[in-house]
Design a protein around this motif. Structure first.
Motif, PDB file in Angstrom:
ATOM      1  N   MET A 165       0.823  -1.201   0.000  1.00 55.43           N
ATOM      2  CA  MET A 165       0.000   0.000   0.000  1.00 55.43           C
ATOM      3  C   MET A 165       0.867   1.266   0.000  1.00 55.43           C
ATOM      4  SD  MET A 165      -2.838   1.517  -0.163  1.00 55.43           S
ATOM      5  CE  MET A 165      -3.993   0.138   0.024  1.00 55.43           C
ATOM      6  N   LEU A 166       1.943   1.240   0.793  1.00 60.07           N
ATOM      7  CA  LEU A 166       2.827   2.403   0.843  1.00 60.07           C
ATOM      8  C   LEU A 166       3.434   2.691  -0.519  1.00 60.07           C
ATOM      9  CD1 LEU A 166       4.756   1.961   4.227  1.00 60.07           C
ATOM     10  CD2 LEU A 166       2.586   3.116   3.782  1.00 60.07           C
ATOM     11  N   ASN A 167       3.794   1.631  -1.235  1.00 59.75           N
ATOM     12  CA  ASN A 167       4.449   1.841  -2.524  1.00 59.75           C
ATOM     13  C   ASN A 167       3.482   2.313  -3.603  1.00 59.75           C
ATOM     14  OD1 ASN A 167       7.184   1.349  -1.844  1.00 59.75           O
ATOM     15  ND2 ASN A 167       6.670  -0.811  -1.588  1.00 59.75           N
ATOM     16  N   LYS A 168       2.208   1.980  -3.471  1.00 53.14           N
ATOM     17  CA  LYS A 168       1.211   2.570  -4.372  1.00 53.14           C
ATOM     18  C   LYS A 168       1.134   4.081  -4.153  1.00 53.14           C
ATOM     19  CE  LYS A 168      -1.760  -1.523  -4.804  1.00 53.14           C
ATOM     20  NZ  LYS A 168      -3.085  -2.123  -4.485  1.00 53.14           N
ATOM     21  N   ILE A 169       1.216   4.487  -2.897  1.00 58.20           N
ATOM     22  CA  ILE A 169       1.173   5.919  -2.582  1.00 58.20           C
ATOM     23  C   ILE A 169       2.455   6.602  -3.071  1.00 58.20           C
ATOM     24  CG2 ILE A 169       1.051   7.603  -0.699  1.00 58.20           C
ATOM     25  CD1 ILE A 169      -0.504   5.381   0.880  1.00 58.20           C
ATOM     26  N   CYS A 170       3.589   5.944  -2.890  1.00 53.63           N
ATOM     27  CA  CYS A 170       4.857   6.502  -3.367  1.00 53.63           C
ATOM     28  C   CYS A 170       4.822   6.725  -4.875  1.00 53.63           C
ATOM     29  CB  CYS A 170       6.020   5.578  -3.024  1.00 53.63           C
ATOM     30  SG  CYS A 170       6.398   5.488  -1.261  1.00 53.63           S
ATOM     31  N   LYS A 171       4.211   5.787  -5.606  1.00 55.04           N
ATOM     32  CA  LYS A 171       4.122   5.930  -7.062  1.00 55.04           C
ATOM     33  C   LYS A 171       3.290   7.155  -7.438  1.00 55.04           C
ATOM     34  CE  LYS A 171       4.866   1.057  -8.212  1.00 55.04           C
ATOM     35  NZ  LYS A 171       4.260  -0.202  -8.712  1.00 55.04           N
ATOM     36  N   GLU A 172       2.295   7.482  -6.617  1.00 54.32           N
ATOM     37  CA  GLU A 172       1.535   8.715  -6.849  1.00 54.32           C
ATOM     38  C   GLU A 172       2.459   9.934  -6.755  1.00 54.32           C
ATOM     39  OE1 GLU A 172      -1.938   9.348  -4.457  1.00 54.32           O
ATOM     40  OE2 GLU A 172      -2.418   7.206  -4.403  1.00 54.32           O
ATOM     41  N   PHE A 173       3.329   9.915  -5.761  1.00 58.05           N
ATOM     42  CA  PHE A 173       4.295  11.003  -5.542  1.00 58.05           C
ATOM     43  C   PHE A 173       5.179  11.165  -6.777  1.00 58.05           C
ATOM     44  CE2 PHE A 173       7.038  12.706  -1.753  1.00 58.05           C
ATOM     45  CZ  PHE A 173       6.844  14.001  -2.208  1.00 58.05           C
ATOM     46  N   TYR A 174       5.767  10.054  -7.215  1.00 63.81           N
ATOM     47  CA  TYR A 174       6.681  10.108  -8.357  1.00 63.81           C
ATOM     48  C   TYR A 174       5.957  10.533  -9.632  1.00 63.81           C
ATOM     49  CZ  TYR A 174       9.136   7.132  -4.981  1.00 63.81           C
ATOM     50  OH  TYR A 174       9.696   6.614  -3.833  1.00 63.81           O
ATOM     51  N   ALA A 175       4.736  10.040  -9.824  1.00 61.05           N
ATOM     52  CA  ALA A 175       3.975  10.383 -11.030  1.00 61.05           C
ATOM     53  C   ALA A 175       3.649  11.878 -11.064  1.00 61.05           C
ATOM     54  CB  ALA A 175       2.697   9.556 -11.099  1.00 61.05           C
ATOM     55  N   ALA A 176       3.341  12.447  -9.909  1.00 57.66           N
ATOM     56  CA  ALA A 176       3.021  13.871  -9.845  1.00 57.66           C
ATOM     57  C   ALA A 176       4.237  14.732 -10.178  1.00 57.66           C
ATOM     58  CB  ALA A 176       2.491  14.225  -8.454  1.00 57.66           C
ATOM     59  N   LEU A 177       5.436  14.215  -9.909  1.00 57.81           N
ATOM     60  CA  LEU A 177       6.659  14.974 -10.149  1.00 57.81           C
ATOM     61  C   LEU A 177       7.230  14.742 -11.549  1.00 57.81           C
ATOM     62  CD1 LEU A 177       8.445  14.463  -6.713  1.00 57.81           C
ATOM     63  CD2 LEU A 177       7.199  16.487  -7.508  1.00 57.81           C
ATOM     64  N   LEU A 178       6.784  13.689 -12.203  1.00 58.43           N
ATOM     65  CA  LEU A 178       7.355  13.322 -13.505  1.00 58.43           C
ATOM     66  C   LEU A 178       7.300  14.454 -14.532  1.00 58.43           C
ATOM     67  CD1 LEU A 178       8.694  11.011 -15.057  1.00 58.43           C
ATOM     68  CD2 LEU A 178       6.414  10.253 -15.755  1.00 58.43           C
ATOM     69  N   PRO A 179       6.229  15.242 -14.614  1.00 60.34           N
ATOM     70  CA  PRO A 179       6.205  16.329 -15.603  1.00 60.34           C
ATOM     71  C   PRO A 179       7.295  17.382 -15.395  1.00 60.34           C
ATOM     72  CG  PRO A 179       3.989  15.860 -14.813  1.00 60.34           C
ATOM     73  CD  PRO A 179       4.927  15.108 -13.927  1.00 60.34           C
ATOM     74  N   PHE A 180       7.920  17.383 -14.220  1.00 62.69           N
ATOM     75  CA  PHE A 180       8.941  18.384 -13.909  1.00 62.69           C
ATOM     76  C   PHE A 180      10.360  17.837 -14.107  1.00 62.69           C
ATOM     77  CE2 PHE A 180       5.085  19.404 -11.664  1.00 62.69           C
ATOM     78  CZ  PHE A 180       4.908  20.741 -11.981  1.00 62.69           C
TER      79      PHE A 180
END
Length: 270
Positions: free
Chosen positions: A154-169
């Motif tokens: 579950m934690l890593n699903k949330i972490c992937k949200e973090f990384y995905a939100a930053l990917l455009p930058f």
């Protein structure tokens, strides 16, 4: 010329506080060197040294260690820490190193070479290395994982949200994959005695707050922070709260295990 980032004093301070040092990979580098040129460890150059976490790890093995970086703010932060007496720092770009030809036993760059002018850096590393000297470049992928009790998935699903939100930058200079950059540099290196090491999983226990702080030092987050400080804070707070909820704890100082996936390549100059 190297890409100039990580220049701000606040960013440099966070870099010193939250970035981790690759202890396990230092032993791998030294094992590679010892098999080729034992007892010839006079000078190591840590290029793109940042705030010096990796630089000081080389101190027990060399007579002299010099960390170089293009960022004065990073070097000032490195000099605030207690360094061994054989460690010093100099400001210089990665492509114009402050060493005479054939002077250096080890040239290394730890999570930095993707920002260099890569071909110019390889030529410069070749210039300063002595025959039998070694080049070691290492980094890690941005998809860090968290381990905590039985909540890791579950934690890593949330972490992937973090990384995905930053990917455009993500900076266009490093493209979609820094690993590809290192593979391309590995292929471009003319030394025949070289080896690639992939997916070395290194675990680092730390408070959850330090994991968040580490992600906030990444160039992607820093770009978001510069563009929209309120959105950057909202994103961090949202991810932190989701992780705390999944862990069923209230304190961001609760310890988790952060898993970094390192890769590195090593080469020996003929």
């Amino acid at each position: 010329m190297s890409v100039q980032l990580f220049e701000g004093k606040d960013h440099a301070a966070a870099y010193l506080q939250y970035r981790v040092a690759p202890h396990e990979l230092i032993s791998r580098i030294m094992s590679f060197m010892e098999k080729r040129t034992p007892n010839q460890f006079k000078l190591a150059a840590d290029v793109g040294c940042g705030s010096g976490q990796g630089t000081i790890l080389l101190a027990p093995f060399f007579t002299k260690v010099v960390g170089t970086d293009i960022s004065q703010a990073q070097l000032e932060m490195a000099q605030t820490t207690s360094s061994p007496p054989n460690v010093s720092y100099r400001q210089s770009p990665a492509e114009v190193l402050p060493f005479v030809s054939g002077e250096v036993d080890l040239v290394t760059a730890m999570t930095a070479a993707h920002w260099f002018n890569r071909m110019e850096f390889l030529l410069e590393a070749d210039r300063v290395l002595r025959p039998g000297g070694c080049l070691a470049l290492l980094s890690y992928t941005m998809d860090m994982e968290l381990e905590y009790k039985d909540q890791s998935d579950m934690l890593n699903k949330i972490c992937k949200e973090f990384y995905a939100a930053l990917l455009p930058f993500r900076d266009p200079y490093i493209g979609s994959s820094s690993k590809k950059i290192y593979l391309d540099m590995f292929e471009s290196c003319s030394y025949t005695d070289k080896e690639w090491n992939e997916c070395l999983r290194i675990k680092n226990p730390m408070p959850l707050s330090s994991y968040i702080g580490m992600v906030e030092t990444f160039s992607t987050y820093q770009k978001l922070l510069k563009k929209d400080p309120a959105e950057a804070k909202r994103l961090s707070d949202d991810i932190r709260n989701k992780l705390l909820s999944a862990m069923k704890v209230s304190s961001p100082e609760t310890e988790v295990t952060v898993v970094l996936k390192y890769f590195c390549w090593l080469a020996c100059k003929p």
